[in-house]
Design an enzyme around this catalytic site. Sequence first.
Site, PDB file in Angstrom:
ATOM      1  N   HIS A  97      -3.308  -3.238  -5.498  1.00 19.78           N
ATOM      2  CA  HIS A  97      -3.626  -2.843  -4.121  1.00 19.78           C
ATOM      3  C   HIS A  97      -5.106  -3.049  -3.837  1.00 19.78           C
ATOM      4  O   HIS A  97      -5.954  -2.322  -4.356  1.00 19.78           O
ATOM      5  CB  HIS A  97      -3.214  -1.387  -3.877  1.00 19.78           C
ATOM      6  CG  HIS A  97      -3.477  -0.932  -2.485  1.00 19.78           C
ATOM      7  ND1 HIS A  97      -4.063   0.276  -2.187  1.00 19.78           N
ATOM      8  CD2 HIS A  97      -3.239  -1.538  -1.300  1.00 19.78           C
ATOM      9  CE1 HIS A  97      -4.182   0.382  -0.877  1.00 19.78           C
ATOM     10  NE2 HIS A  97      -3.680  -0.691  -0.314  1.00 19.78           N
ATOM     11  N   ASN A 102      -5.015   6.263  -0.850  1.00 20.80           N
ATOM     12  CA  ASN A 102      -4.241   6.776   0.286  1.00 20.80           C
ATOM     13  C   ASN A 102      -3.589   8.117  -0.016  1.00 20.80           C
ATOM     14  O   ASN A 102      -3.388   8.929   0.891  1.00 20.80           O
ATOM     15  CB  ASN A 102      -3.190   5.760   0.738  1.00 20.80           C
ATOM     16  CG  ASN A 102      -3.803   4.656   1.580  1.00 20.80           C
ATOM     17  OD1 ASN A 102      -4.724   4.898   2.365  1.00 20.80           O
ATOM     18  ND2 ASN A 102      -3.321   3.431   1.419  1.00 20.80           N
ATOM     19  N   SER A 132       0.828  -1.208   0.000  1.00 20.12           N
ATOM     20  CA  SER A 132       0.000   0.000   0.000  1.00 20.12           C
ATOM     21  C   SER A 132       0.859   1.254   0.000  1.00 20.12           C
ATOM     22  O   SER A 132       0.393   2.322  -0.398  1.00 20.12           O
ATOM     23  CB  SER A 132      -0.936   0.016   1.215  1.00 20.12           C
ATOM     24  OG  SER A 132      -0.217  -0.154   2.401  1.00 20.12           O
ATOM     25  N   GLU A 147      -6.506  -1.131  -6.969  1.00 21.27           N
ATOM     26  CA  GLU A 147      -5.692  -0.152  -7.686  1.00 21.27           C
ATOM     27  C   GLU A 147      -4.535  -0.893  -8.356  1.00 21.27           C
ATOM     28  O   GLU A 147      -3.811  -1.628  -7.694  1.00 21.27           O
ATOM     29  CB  GLU A 147      -5.145   0.895  -6.715  1.00 21.27           C
ATOM     30  CG  GLU A 147      -6.233   1.731  -6.064  1.00 21.27           C
ATOM     31  CD  GLU A 147      -5.690   2.655  -4.973  1.00 21.27           C
ATOM     32  OE1 GLU A 147      -5.840   3.876  -5.110  1.00 21.27           O
ATOM     33  OE2 GLU A 147      -5.114   2.157  -3.982  1.00 21.27           O
TER      34      GLU A 147
END
Lengths: 288, 292
Positions: free
Chosen positions: B142, B192, B121, B154
């Site tokens: 991800h 994120n 991540s 992702e």
Amino acid sequence: MSEINTVAVLGFGTMGAGIVQVVAASGRPVTVLESSRERADAGLAALTSFLDGGVRRGKLTEVERADLLSRVRPVTDVAELAGSDLVIEAVTERADVKSDLLARVAGVVAADAVIATNTSALSVTELAGSVTAPERFAGLHFFNPAPLMKVVEVVRALRTAPEVVDALVSFAGSLGKDPVVVKDRPGFLVNHLLIPYLNDVITEYDNELADAEDIDTALKLGLGYRLGPLELLDLIGLDVHEHAARSAYEATHDPRFAPPPLLSQMVAAGRLGTKNGQGLRTGKDQAQ
Amino acid sequence: MTAQERTVAVLGAGTMGSGIATVTVRAGHRTLIHDLDDERVARGVDTVRGFLAKSAKLGKLSEADAAAASERIEGTTDLKDLAGAGVVIEAIYEDMAAKRALFGELDGIVGEDTLFHTNTSTLSVTGIAAGSARPERVVGTHYCNPAPLMKLVEVADGRHTASWAHRATIEFLASVGKTTVVTKDRPGFIVNRFLIPWENSCIQALENGLGTKESIDTAVTGALGHPMGPFRLLDVVGLDIHQQVATRLYEQLRDPKFFPPPMVDRMVAAGDLGRKTGRGFYTYDDTRLFGS
């Protein structure tokens, strides 16, 4: 402080019409001030057609629609606002226009009438300087579309009396809204958080982190957002966001608020989002 | 080889590894889950089977499908057992050296065209791929937690990822029912990258007295339509996890908006990690439910 029974709204544009609808739906009579009969008629027509849509979708009955409209009184003369317990200003986001109008209204309403501004980008404390007895002045910031958005920011300006804040909190509650008391900072609370986030997304999109649809999809599926940031920007209007960002930047010189180059370019190129069919998501996807 | 015939190997039997293995067995792939010791492997296999059994009980999956999927999971502590895998999905702890070493070791075990996926991540896909002699087959994928419930993956190519590997990855993820977005090998990918500064700015607003935790949560859910306010979300994610992810992104990007505000450090130091400890920004009565 007496109870808020009669309300006046200044301006019958998008925000004004939304606020008028919310207040009238609570059973209160609403006087709406516009600068001309044409503009007042246009505002009333927009409100009526919005309510018609609600009737078609079964959100309200014919009778409720008629009742609601019967409580709305469009006027063009400031003197007609004399009996209002609360005035909510929702005219164009220009300090000079708002100040002039607020001064005239303050001269007409009772000395203890509450006066509030729906500004999103200007300082409430500065606007308070245009009315007599500024302790009765505060911000009452609705979100667009006002009838659907639950939150209302009650903005406490430097001189706002605590009982005025209390009165606006209970007034917003009586409209079925969730009032949030906030400080008079650029962007208040929601836009203070939202503007840097949206700017950041525009910048990274411009930096080719991912295509526009994938950025929106990632944040919707990953975080459960109802709208992706780029489709949200198209809905808000790129010009509206650019103005809010620029105002917050000018007030703070905090670079997080500064409009990113792509945003300013989109506005300069006349690509304003959903309203004109060309934006970060609008128009482009279909063209490709 | 069709997707259904492909054997999947998942490295790491923790929360993400067992969640991803649940996704692949549910989609029909025989899946081998690997970890360092028998106990962890057994716990991972149990987690997968437990999730499937619960899905059947809730009517999300037929009893027959759940039973069939449960039979597709197998555990091992021996990397050599991964020899026949068509896709290897790495979901071990976030350590660049460990991930690199693992991919290097797998080079000598699996076939030449086996895809290597990393579920990192916060680390660089390119950096992890450099551990393999064939970095062209390494792709960042991800998943979101919990992987069996969250649709999003992702996808990020490393510098040397080949287009065949990218295409095969997109096809594989579609075959297991995921929605993919394509992004770049940049810290935080998309979610994120935007979530961490957002949460940090909300924490700063709280520290600066712009609102209370309740008023900020109310404002964000009511005005922006987010399903959870920032402080409720931080309590679910865990303050320690937020601190780790934020710090890693800051170390790579050197932009202060990624750095966890002081309040996060104090909460972690005090053991107020969120729901899992019964106290974070809010307090919770139901920690007893966790792990029972």
